[in-house]
Enzyme design. Structure first.
Site, PDB file in Angstrom:
ATOM      1  N   HIS A 109      35.716  38.066  38.947  1.00  0.00           N
ATOM      2  CA  HIS A 109      36.739  37.081  39.205  1.00  0.00           C
ATOM      3  C   HIS A 109      36.084  35.775  38.584  1.00  0.00           C
ATOM      4  O   HIS A 109      36.690  34.820  39.162  1.00  0.00           O
ATOM      5  CB  HIS A 109      37.139  37.076  40.786  1.00  0.00           C
ATOM      6  CG  HIS A 109      37.709  38.488  41.229  1.00  0.00           C
ATOM      7  ND1 HIS A 109      38.601  39.289  40.439  1.00  0.00           N
ATOM      8  CD2 HIS A 109      37.728  38.745  42.427  1.00  0.00           C
ATOM      9  CE1 HIS A 109      38.928  40.073  41.229  1.00  0.00           C
ATOM     10  NE2 HIS A 109      38.426  40.046  42.440  1.00  0.00           N
ATOM     11  N   HIS A 179      45.422  37.344  43.868  1.00  0.00           N
ATOM     12  CA  HIS A 179      44.556  38.051  44.877  1.00  0.00           C
ATOM     13  C   HIS A 179      45.308  38.031  46.431  1.00  0.00           C
ATOM     14  O   HIS A 179      44.443  38.019  47.241  1.00  0.00           O
ATOM     15  CB  HIS A 179      43.384  37.981  44.751  1.00  0.00           C
ATOM     16  CG  HIS A 179      42.180  38.912  45.082  1.00  0.00           C
ATOM     17  ND1 HIS A 179      42.074  39.395  46.315  1.00  0.00           N
ATOM     18  CD2 HIS A 179      41.347  39.301  44.288  1.00  0.00           C
ATOM     19  CE1 HIS A 179      41.149  40.340  46.408  1.00  0.00           C
ATOM     20  NE2 HIS A 179      40.594  40.343  45.116  1.00  0.00           N
ATOM     21  N   GLU A 312      47.024  43.601  42.836  1.00  0.00           N
ATOM     22  CA  GLU A 312      46.649  42.950  41.923  1.00  0.00           C
ATOM     23  C   GLU A 312      47.176  43.023  40.546  1.00  0.00           C
ATOM     24  O   GLU A 312      46.473  43.561  39.552  1.00  0.00           O
ATOM     25  CB  GLU A 312      45.430  42.352  41.668  1.00  0.00           C
ATOM     26  CG  GLU A 312      44.379  42.127  43.408  1.00  0.00           C
ATOM     27  CD  GLU A 312      43.049  42.546  43.408  1.00  0.00           C
ATOM     28  OE1 GLU A 312      42.650  41.918  42.044  1.00  0.00           O
ATOM     29  OE2 GLU A 312      42.710  43.040  43.996  1.00  0.00           O
TER      30      GLU A 312
END
Length: 346
Positions: A109, A179, A312
């Site tokens: 991420h 997210h 996501e």
């Protein structure tokens, strides 16, 4: 919560930064609270049918919670590249790019100081719309190019939408994603085991225990990942299958059918009658069943394993090293865009 919109103080981070929340919505529809920290959805209230509301998004109660538990990624826009990049490195135009690692030698991420930790600039704010921008400098977490990313939230009728748009001044890889964790029974109410999930995908990406792809896409047929018809999440998470055992549930990328804006998934909570359709123009959908959740929620209750599900929309994991899965390269003069819609029924 009520439907009064506008900015409100949300606390202070340990480094002294003030965090502001912006509330969007209208009576009788979704009410969204978005933070300038991480362009984060902190709460998402829906009418509960009895004159009140229920918060269906997982979040922390204050700024300190987001600082202490940043790696839960609750509700944030993560990037510069969502999901995992193996070995914290990739080649771009023949040159080796080394990234900051933050998960067992890999980059997750966006790295240890990803976009979820940053304060975004508010460009426009209204009762039903919020536009934020983050400028990521060349070399940020190792990624090349100065990247400008905008996130525009809007609430219309029963729909919440997020538009992301990125530009760069040098070749780079791009793949940010929302997210948001959902629990349609209400955050802090327990697991999503009894929710039913359908995903518009005939193939998924098998992974190792590190969450990285083992090879190419595989058919969902005959596996717990066959969500072409609605299935109870608890049954699929606990299925005796090497892939659910490897990651403690579902934490997999599904290759969506079709192109353009289309329905990617439907999540429903039969006990309350609430449901949401997630629409996206992205090629893949990462489904994460909260296998490692362990943090304090906005209601003050502790979130545990399986207390939310993250859907996501994004590119496949490790695509900077596996461009045959999805091409993540953005070049000067190009614009990367994505749209996500959460269409609620209640």
């Amino acid at each position: 919560m009520g439907a009064e919109t506008g900015p409100e103080a949300f606390g202070t981070l340990p480094d002294g930064r003030e965090v502001t929340a912006h509330v969007l919505g209208a009576p009788g529809g979704p009410v969204l609270r978005v933070l300038d920290l991480g362009a984060t959805v902190q709460s998402l209230h829906l009418p509960d049918g009895s004159g009140g509301t229920v918060d269906v998004a997982l979040g922390h109660p204050d700024a300190a919670g987001y600082a202490e538990h940043a790696d839960a990624f609750l509700g944030s826009v993560v990037g510069r590249y969502a999901n995992r990049i193996s070995g914290a490195r990739f080649r771009l135009d023949g040159e080796l790019v080394r990234l900051a690692a933050n998960e067992d030698g890999n980059t997750l991420h966006g790295g240890p100081d990803g976009f979820h930790r940053r304060t975004w600039q508010v460009l426009d704010a209204g009762p039903d719309r919020l536009v934020l921008e983050l400028v990521s400098p060349d070399g940020d977490q190792g990624f090349p190019g100065r990247l400008s990313l905008r996130a525009a939230y809007a609430v219309t009728g029963h729909t919440v939408a997020l538009d992301l748009e990125a530009r760069t001044d040098a070749p780079t890889v791009v793949g940010p994603a929302s997210h948001v964790y959902l629990n349609l029974a209400g955050e802090g109410s327990g697991t999503v085991d009894d929710h039913r999930l359908a995903v518009e995908a005939d193939r998924y990406l098998p992974v190792g225990p590190d969450g990285l792809p083992l090879g190419g896409l595989a058919a969902v047929t005959g596996t717990p990942f066959d969500l072409t018809a609605p299935a109870r999440i608890g049954d699929r998470v606990r299925a005796e299958h090497p892939q659910t055992i490897a990651v403690g549930g579902i934490d997999h990328s599904f290759h969506l059918r079709g192109t353009g804006l289309r329905r990617a998934a439907r999540l429903e909570h039969p006990a309350s009658g609430r449901s949401v359709e997630l629409w996206t123009d992205q090629p893949a959908l990462q489904v994460y069943t909260g296998n490692s959740l362990d943090t304090t929620g906005s209601s003050g209750r502790r979130y545990r394993q399986g207390d939310g599900v993250a859907l996501e929309p994004q590119r496949h994991p490790d695509s900077p090293n596996r461009p045959e899965l999805t091409d993540p390269v953005l070049r000067p003069g190009q614009t990367w865009q994505s749209r996500t819609e959460w269409r609620f029924r209640y």
